[in-house]
Write a protein that holds these residues in place. Structure first.
Motif, short mmCIF file in Angstrom:
data_model
loop_
_atom_site.label_atom_id
_atom_site.label_comp_id
_atom_site.label_asym_id
_atom_site.label_seq_id
_atom_site.Cartn_x
_atom_site.Cartn_y
_atom_site.Cartn_z
N SER A 151 0.83 -1.21 0.00
CA SER A 151 0.00 0.00 0.00
C SER A 151 0.86 1.26 0.00
O SER A 151 1.98 1.26 0.52
CB SER A 151 -0.91 0.00 1.23
N ASP A 152 0.31 2.33 -0.59
CA ASP A 152 0.98 3.64 -0.54
C ASP A 152 0.23 4.59 0.39
O ASP A 152 0.49 5.80 0.40
CB ASP A 152 1.13 4.24 -1.94
N GLY A 153 -0.70 4.05 1.17
CA GLY A 153 -1.49 4.87 2.10
C GLY A 153 -2.87 5.17 1.57
O GLY A 153 -3.80 5.43 2.33
N ASN A 154 -3.02 5.15 0.24
CA ASN A 154 -4.32 5.40 -0.39
C ASN A 154 -4.80 4.17 -1.16
O ASN A 154 -5.95 3.77 -1.05
CB ASN A 154 -4.23 6.59 -1.35
N ASN A 155 -3.91 3.61 -1.96
CA ASN A 155 -4.24 2.45 -2.78
C ASN A 155 -3.51 1.23 -2.26
O ASN A 155 -2.53 1.35 -1.53
CB ASN A 155 -3.81 2.70 -4.23
N PHE A 156 -3.99 0.05 -2.68
CA PHE A 156 -3.24 -1.16 -2.36
C PHE A 156 -3.30 -2.11 -3.55
O PHE A 156 -4.21 -2.05 -4.38
CB PHE A 156 -3.78 -1.85 -1.09
N VAL A 157 -2.30 -2.96 -3.64
CA VAL A 157 -2.24 -4.00 -4.66
C VAL A 157 -1.95 -5.32 -3.94
O VAL A 157 -1.01 -5.40 -3.14
CB VAL A 157 -1.11 -3.72 -5.69
N PRO A 158 -2.76 -6.37 -4.18
CA PRO A 158 -2.46 -7.67 -3.57
C PRO A 158 -1.08 -8.16 -4.02
O PRO A 158 -0.72 -8.04 -5.18
CB PRO A 158 -3.56 -8.58 -4.12
N GLU A 216 -13.98 -15.67 -5.08
CA GLU A 216 -15.09 -15.21 -4.23
C GLU A 216 -14.58 -14.80 -2.85
O GLU A 216 -14.94 -13.73 -2.33
CB GLU A 216 -16.12 -16.34 -4.10
N ILE A 217 -13.72 -15.63 -2.26
CA ILE A 217 -13.19 -15.32 -0.93
C ILE A 217 -12.26 -14.11 -0.99
O ILE A 217 -12.29 -13.25 -0.10
CB ILE A 217 -12.50 -16.56 -0.32
N GLU A 218 -11.47 -14.01 -2.06
CA GLU A 218 -10.57 -12.86 -2.19
C GLU A 218 -11.36 -11.55 -2.25
O GLU A 218 -10.96 -10.55 -1.66
CB GLU A 218 -9.68 -12.99 -3.43
N LYS A 219 -12.47 -11.57 -2.94
CA LYS A 219 -13.33 -10.38 -3.02
C LYS A 219 -13.80 -9.96 -1.62
O LYS A 219 -13.79 -8.79 -1.26
CB LYS A 219 -14.54 -10.70 -3.91
N LYS A 220 -14.19 -10.97 -0.81
CA LYS A 220 -14.63 -10.68 0.57
C LYS A 220 -13.47 -10.13 1.40
O LYS A 220 -13.67 -9.22 2.22
CB LYS A 220 -15.18 -11.96 1.22
N ILE A 221 -12.27 -10.70 1.22
CA ILE A 221 -11.09 -10.23 1.98
C ILE A 221 -10.82 -8.76 1.66
O ILE A 221 -10.60 -7.94 2.56
CB ILE A 221 -9.84 -11.09 1.66
N LYS A 222 -10.86 -8.43 0.37
CA LYS A 222 -10.61 -7.04 -0.04
C LYS A 222 -11.68 -6.09 0.50
O LYS A 222 -11.38 -5.05 1.07
CB LYS A 222 -10.57 -6.94 -1.57
N GLY A 259 3.46 0.46 2.98
CA GLY A 259 4.34 -0.70 3.15
C GLY A 259 3.60 -1.99 2.87
O GLY A 259 2.62 -2.01 2.11
N ILE A 260 4.08 -3.07 3.49
CA ILE A 260 3.45 -4.39 3.34
C ILE A 260 2.48 -4.61 4.50
O ILE A 260 2.86 -4.49 5.66
CB ILE A 260 4.50 -5.52 3.33
N LEU A 261 1.24 -4.93 4.17
CA LEU A 261 0.25 -5.29 5.18
C LEU A 261 -0.09 -6.76 4.96
O LEU A 261 -0.48 -7.16 3.87
CB LEU A 261 -1.00 -4.42 5.05
N TYR A 262 0.08 -7.52 6.02
CA TYR A 262 -0.08 -8.98 5.93
C TYR A 262 -1.21 -9.38 6.86
O TYR A 262 -1.13 -9.21 8.07
CB TYR A 262 1.27 -9.61 6.29
N ALA A 263 -2.30 -9.85 6.26
CA ALA A 263 -3.47 -10.27 7.04
C ALA A 263 -3.40 -11.76 7.31
O ALA A 263 -3.36 -12.56 6.37
CB ALA A 263 -4.75 -9.94 6.28
N GLY A 264 -3.34 -12.13 8.59
CA GLY A 264 -3.48 -13.53 8.99
C GLY A 264 -4.96 -13.81 9.13
O GLY A 264 -5.64 -13.16 9.94
N LEU A 265 -5.48 -14.73 8.34
CA LEU A 265 -6.93 -14.93 8.25
C LEU A 265 -7.34 -16.33 8.69
O LEU A 265 -6.57 -17.28 8.58
CB LEU A 265 -7.38 -14.75 6.79
N MET A 266 -8.57 -16.42 9.19
CA MET A 266 -9.21 -17.71 9.41
C MET A 266 -10.41 -17.78 8.46
O MET A 266 -11.22 -16.85 8.44
CB MET A 266 -9.68 -17.87 10.86
N ILE A 267 -10.46 -18.85 7.67
CA ILE A 267 -11.55 -18.98 6.69
C ILE A 267 -12.42 -20.17 7.08
O ILE A 267 -11.93 -21.29 7.25
CB ILE A 267 -10.98 -19.12 5.27
N TYR A 268 -13.70 -19.89 7.26
CA TYR A 268 -14.66 -20.93 7.68
C TYR A 268 -15.97 -20.72 6.93
O TYR A 268 -16.51 -19.60 6.93
CB TYR A 268 -14.89 -20.83 9.19
N ASN A 269 -16.45 -21.75 6.27
CA ASN A 269 -17.67 -21.65 5.45
C ASN A 269 -17.58 -20.50 4.44
O ASN A 269 -18.53 -19.71 4.29
CB ASN A 269 -18.92 -21.48 6.34
#
Length: 421
Positions: free
Chosen positions: A197-204, A238-244, A264-274
């Motif tokens: 991210s640059d503070g405004n935008n982000f790219v996966p 589908e799940i990526e869309k929800k994460i974003k 900088g780099i933002l790293y989301a530790g996720l739990m995915i269920y259903n």
């Protein structure tokens, strides 16, 4: 450009390896680096938290950009220090770094911006804990508020155990904080999702799955990570869309609203269920060992992405990845994550052929008298890209079997949930 990477682990070695492929780099330094980084960059022996000493080196070596690998210097304000000196540096500032540096900050931020996460309570004293804990189903997750090198989280299968862990943290088990929270245990499977991210935008910038436990089949103590594979097979479109939409976008917008845009780099530790993602935690840098495999699979020039973040002009362009999956397996010193011995000679590395699809990234290593010695809990990372995960794992295990050092230990089942299915 002259670039310096700050840090000494496998993550930093893989970042150096990737940067080395850019034609924009003149000199590459690593502060302090390890035996592996010394082969592709110039190591400079300085504590990553000695900002003034690093600054003097930046001036002396005419370094144009600093790239910060680990979280501790970020949480301690290294970005603020160098921005005041008008030196370009990649990473979030001290206030933005609280999203990893303080579990309480992160959980309250999630509440404020309606980001799906586990139910939690702050604990002020042991009597309050005994009262609150009755409202939580077992198992109960106990977390230290501050940084604890991946060891500040305990999953407790009894209320008695939870009270014991809370008591230890309140009494100062971790130097960084005596504050503690308890959380509900989230069901599902874990995945890691990275953005730049640059503070405004982000790219996966990739997905991965880490294996935190020391033992096969994800048993035993939590570690900094014993291996990872990429991409994560849990994260479909589908799940990526929800994460974003539910997690990343509200976070980037929320941090900006609070007055400290996240760069900088933002790293989301996720739990995915259903097919529903929930945020377990945020990290403010690349994961280790996830970074190692991401750097092997990424086709873009990493320096261009980093400069776009630093210069606030991150374009919403798609990243280019190799189609092949990859895996990284960590060789550790037996006894890690508790007591282990150092300074064992590592041999046979030069007998193995490495290329763009197979690399050995050094983590806890040091060079003395032309010998490579073990110098940490996690020592080496065999990182391989191949046509299938099972082939990649086979090659990675073969590499680690050939390398010799006393008390070497590694898991042979990294990626088992995908490979064995």
């Amino acid at each position: 450009m002259n670039i310096a990477v700050i840090g000494s682990g496998g993550r930093e070695h893989s970042i150096c390896y990737k940067l080395k492929q850019s034609n924009k780099i003149n000199r590459l330094y690593c502060i302090p680096g390890n035996a592996g980084t010394s082969e592709i960059s110039e190591n400079i022996e300085i504590d990553p938290n000695d900002f003034e000493k690093i600054y003097q080196t930046v001036l002396k070596k005419k370094i144009d950009l600093l790239i910060v690998g680990p979280e501790i210097p970020l949480v301690n304000g290294i970005v603020d220090f160098f921005e005041k000196k008008k030196i370009k540096i990649f990473g979030p500032n001290k206030k933005a770094s609280q999203i990893e540096g303080s579990k309480i900050f992160m959980k309250e931020f999630c509440e404020e911006f309606n980001i799906p996460s586990a139910k939690f309570k702050k604990i002020k004293n042991i009597n309050q804990a005994k009262d609150i804990i009755k409202d939580f189903e077992l198992p109960i997750v106990v977390k230290s508020d501050g940084l604890a090198s991946g060891k500040g989280v305990t999953i407790c299968n009894s209320r008695k155990k939870a009270i014991e862990e809370i008591d230890k943290i309140l009494k100062g088990k971790f130097k960084t904080s005596k504050k503690v929270i308890i959380e509900e245990f989230l069901k599902g499977e874990e995945a890691s999702y990275f953005v730049i991210s640059d503070g405004n935008n982000f790219v996966p910038i990739g997905t991965a799955q880490d294996h935190k436990r020391i033992g096969e089949n994800d048993t035993g103590l939590n570690t900094g990570g014993m291996g990872a594979y990429s991409p994560s097979y849990l994260i479909n479109n589908e799940i990526e869309k929800k994460i974003k939409n539910k997690i990343i976008t509200p976070t980037i917008n929320g941090m900006r609203k609070k007055g400290y845009p996240f760069k900088g780099i933002l790293y989301a530790g996720l739990m995915i269920y259903n097919s529903e993602p929930k945020l377990i935690e945020y990290n403010i840098r690349f994961g280790d060992p996830e970074c190692q495999i991401l750097m092997m699979r990424l086709r873009n020039d990493l320096l261009n992405l980093i400069l776009s973040s630093v210069n606030n002009n991150l374009k919403k362009e798609k990243l280019i990845w190799t189609n092949e999956p990859g895996i990284t397996v960590v060789a550790a010193s037996k006894g890690y994550p508790e007591k282990f011995e150092k300074n064992y000679e590592i041999t046979n590395i030069k007998k193995i052929k490495f290329n763009s699809k197979r690399q050995l990234f050094h983590a806890g290593t040091i060079k003395k008298n032309n010998k490579i010695l073990s110098n940490g809990g996690r020592v080496l990372n065999a990182t391989v890209v191949s046509s299938s995960l099972s082939k990649a794992r086979k090659i990675a295990l073969d590499i680690l079997n050939k390398i010799k050092f006393k008390n070497k230990y590694f898991r042979k089942d990294i990626g088992y949930k995908v490979i064995d299915r």
